[in-house]
Enzyme design. Structure first.
Site, PDB file in Angstrom:
ATOM      1  N   GLU A 228       0.837  -1.192   0.000  1.00  0.00           N
ATOM      2  CA  GLU A 228       0.000   0.000   0.000  1.00  0.00           C
ATOM      3  C   GLU A 228       0.878   1.250   0.000  1.00  0.00           C
ATOM      4  O   GLU A 228       1.675   1.455   0.909  1.00  0.00           O
ATOM      5  CB  GLU A 228      -0.882  -0.027   1.261  1.00  0.00           C
ATOM      6  CG  GLU A 228      -1.600   1.273   1.574  1.00  0.00           C
ATOM      7  CD  GLU A 228      -2.311   1.212   2.928  1.00  0.00           C
ATOM      8  OE1 GLU A 228      -2.210   0.184   3.627  1.00  0.00           O
ATOM      9  OE2 GLU A 228      -2.965   2.208   3.281  1.00  0.00           O
TER      10      GLU A 228
ATOM     11  N   ASP B  51      -4.219  -0.175   9.942  1.00  0.00           N
ATOM     12  CA  ASP B  51      -5.290   0.740  10.355  1.00  0.00           C
ATOM     13  C   ASP B  51      -6.521   0.494   9.491  1.00  0.00           C
ATOM     14  O   ASP B  51      -6.562  -0.432   8.683  1.00  0.00           O
ATOM     15  CB  ASP B  51      -4.824   2.202  10.255  1.00  0.00           C
ATOM     16  CG  ASP B  51      -4.427   2.576   8.831  1.00  0.00           C
ATOM     17  OD1 ASP B  51      -4.657   1.762   7.907  1.00  0.00           O
ATOM     18  OD2 ASP B  51      -3.878   3.667   8.633  1.00  0.00           O
TER      19      ASP B  51
END
Ligand code: 0RA
Length: 646
Positions: free
Chosen positions: A433, A510
């Site tokens: 990511e 997260d």
């Protein structure tokens, strides 16, 4: 008199132990593995016997209790395991069932017993792999009990009282020596399977009680009973999709001793959700019953369209079989008395006679449905035409991806940092990511066997997009080209061409990170399914905390408990320390990223597996589908969903 060494009782007992000893020596040969999946398989093995009783018309209630001490009780109201003496083996029949391999419930040749895939190895395997095993039988007005320890008889069969009901109550605690990874039963895994069984067998009621949660928690007792059977199953699967039919099509019939049941409905999604079962076993790899279904579906719709001049006006496009299955949710359940299971995972039905039986039943009834419901027929066929157009556009997009990759030489996406070795079995790719984490990963990796593909921002939600749009998405294109397999169903997807046998998803710990991870998993689940089936997909688990103490010594923690323990130890030795929480991968420098998350010696990877396809389908449609409210509820109820037990 002390019994002599060669006495009859001893001899037979030793023989028994030899059989079960084989199971204890090589448990994976009998139950698949000794990890979470194998552990839960023990329950299925017992429940299968209760289901056999239900199929024979003798049982309508099954209760599963998960106890505080890690043991399980499975109680049914079937006939009870026979207790009379087995004529050849000269021991109670129940002892044969519980101590002889492959003897479980297979005395009478009555039809459709569960046998195949991983199932059907017998309750004796559960006995062999349990520290403690107890069978209580209610039969002929009496209660009988027999107990074992690790497969060896501890209390021989004895009568302990009277009763006026019948049934079998099995209680066992899995042996932690065998199941050395985990002996913790997961409520969700059990519930998914029991719910599935209740949908497939409308005559039964299944109850699950989890005694491990306190009374205040709500979900410790569920009861499943679905009088609508597979029709209810389809409604359940489509709960968060929009169907454009009033109710599912339901078809039931029997040809040549093969009972066939099917429910299906079309919805506004772009994926095919066909779930098939043979004798209650999920046939993931399809087989002859699925071929029969597909042929019937295609033929019935094509004939109807031809007869009514529906597709002629669009003569430019050719409709293919899969176009009739876009946006289709379907459950097909057949019973076969001697099923042959084939394929990689032994979940592909091989019996050739089943194809024609299924085809005949479904073709007639589908044709009848179309003739009686012209409005639905028209809507479905309009959708089919749109699907065919999208498929054509997707074909062009595929060609474009290929052409692009040919033009760019080696054909790999520009932002891929490839590894140097070319053997897929020893290569891995990290899907990372964000560009900054991608940069750290590129610097930290072992470039000989680790490739890095940074993904920018969010990838497309494939649950809500058509295949041609999906293939136009840049991030998805890069992934497809890097992996080398192509994308889609059947011949469009080529597993042999996979360039890395480990595909590792690495996202932040997260909410955004777990969202991106779910988007990627949805894509793999819907369009590169075999990658999950063959265990090629993994999730990297970066640590949550870093604890730095005197002289720059660094420790990492993945959970709050370990962090607290490290802190306690440091306090004891009166050292100064500093605790920081990693927010994102980008905060780690390349060395830290390597040490914690990429070094095969020290990292922990979570392999993505799918225990239950129907439950996974439901989860993805809930998480990623159009409706917001069910998604919010799902996430609130399953806040642990980030760990993805699918
Ligand atoms: C052997 C034969 C019969 C039933 C069973 C075993 C049986 C096993 C289990 C395990 C859990 N519940 C079970 N219920 C039944 C046939 C019984 C008969 O012919 O009377």
């Amino acid at each position: 008199m002390t019994p002599k060494k060669g006495s009859d009782y001893r001899a037979s007992n030793i023989q028994v132990l030899e059989g079960l000893e084989a199971v204890r020596k090589r448990p994976s040969m009998y139950i698949g593995d000794t990890a979470q999946r194998g552990l839960h398989h023990l329950i299925n093995e017992v429940v299968d016997n209760s289901i056999d009783e239900a199929l024979a018309g003798h049982c309508d209630h099954i209760k599963v209790v998960i106890h505080d001490d890690g043991s399980i009780t499975i109680a049914d109201n079937g006939r009870g395991i026979p207790v009379d003496e087995h004529s050849k083996l000269k021991m109670p029949a129940v002892e044969v069932v519980l101590t002889k391999l492959h003897a479980g419930g297979k005395f009478d040749k009555s039809s459709y017993k569960v046998s195949g895939g991983l199932h059907g190895v017998g309750v004796s395997c559960v006995n062999a792999l349990s520290v403690h095993f107890r069978a209580e039988i209610h039969r002929d007005g009496k209660i009988y009990v027999m107990e074992f320890e690790r497969g060896a008889t501890k209390i021989p069969l004895k009568e302990v009282g009277d009763t006026d009901d019948t049934g079998t109550i099995i209680k066992f605690r899995p042996d932690e020596i065998i199941f050395n990874q985990t002996t913790e039963f997961k409520f969700d895994i059990i519930a998914d399977r029991m719910r599935e069984l209740a949908f497939l067998n409308p005559q039964i009621t299944v109850e699950i009680i989890d005694e491990r949660v306190d009374d205040e928690e709500e979900e410790n007792h569920v009861v499943y009973h679905f009088s609508g059977g597979v029709k209810d199953f389809v409604r359940f699967l489509d709960e968060n999709r929009e169907s454009f039919m009033d109710e599912p099509i339901y078809i039931e019939g029997e040809v040549e001793n093969v009972p066939v049941e099917l429910a299906m409905q079309y919805n506004n999604s772009y994926t095919e959700n066909v779930h098939s079962y043979v004798n209650n076993i999920n046939t993931r790899e399809g087989g002859t019953h699925i071929s029969g279904f597909r042929r019937a579906l295609t033929r019935a719709f094509k004939n109807y369209a031809d007869k009514n001049g529906i597709i002629k006006s669009n003569s430019k496009i050719t409709i293919s079989g899969e176009d009739f299955r876009e946006g289709l949710t379907c459950v097909l359940s057949v019973k076969v008395s001697e099923p042959q299971f084939e394929g990689q995972t032994k979940t592909k039905l091989g019996n050739s006679e089943v194809q024609s039986a299924v085809e005949v039943i479904l073709y007639d009834k589908l044709t009848e449905f179309l003739e009686q419901n012209p409005k639905s027929a028209k809507k479905i066929l309009e959708k089919v035409v749109v699907a065919a157009e999208a498929r054509e556009a997707a074909r062009k997009a595929r060609q474009l991806i290929q052409r692009k990759s040919v033009m760019s030489g080696g054909g790999l996406p520009g932002k891929l940092a490839d590894c140097s070795i070319k053997d897929p079995a020893h290569s891995e790719i990290y899907l990372v990511e964000g560009d900054s984490a991608g940069g750290s990963a590129k610097m930290g990796r072992n470039r000989s066997f680790q490739a890095i593909l940074p993904l920018r921002g969010k990838i497309l939600n494939v649950e809500k997009a058509k295949i041609n749009k999906i293939l136009e998405n840049k991030e998805i294109q890069a992934m497809i080209t890097a992996l080398g397999t192509g994308v889609g169903h059947e011949e469009e997807f080529e597993l042999e061409k996979l360039r890395y046998h480990k595909i590792i998803i690495m996202t932040d710990a997260d909410v955004d990170g777990s969202h991106i991870r779910t988007l990627l998993l949805t894509f793999f689940y819907r369009y590169m399914h075999p990658l999950i089936d063959r265990g090629h997909i993994y999730i990297a688990t970066p640590p949550l905390y870093r604890i730095t103490s005197s002289r720059g010594q660094i420790q990492y923690a993945w959970e709050d408990e370990t962090r607290d323990k490290i802190i306690r130890d440091l306090k004891k030795s009166k050292k100064k320390f500093d605790v920081s929480r990693y927010k994102g991968l980008g905060e780690m420098n390349p060395e830290q990223l390597w040490e914690t998350t990429m070094d095969p010696e020290t990292r922990t990877l979570q392999q993505v597996t799918i225990e239950n396809a129907a439950a996974a389908d439901k989860m993805f449609s809930t998480l990623m589908g159009g409706e917001v409210e069910p998604r919010r509820e799902f996430i609130e109820k399953n806040s642990k969903y980030a760990t993805l037990d699918i």
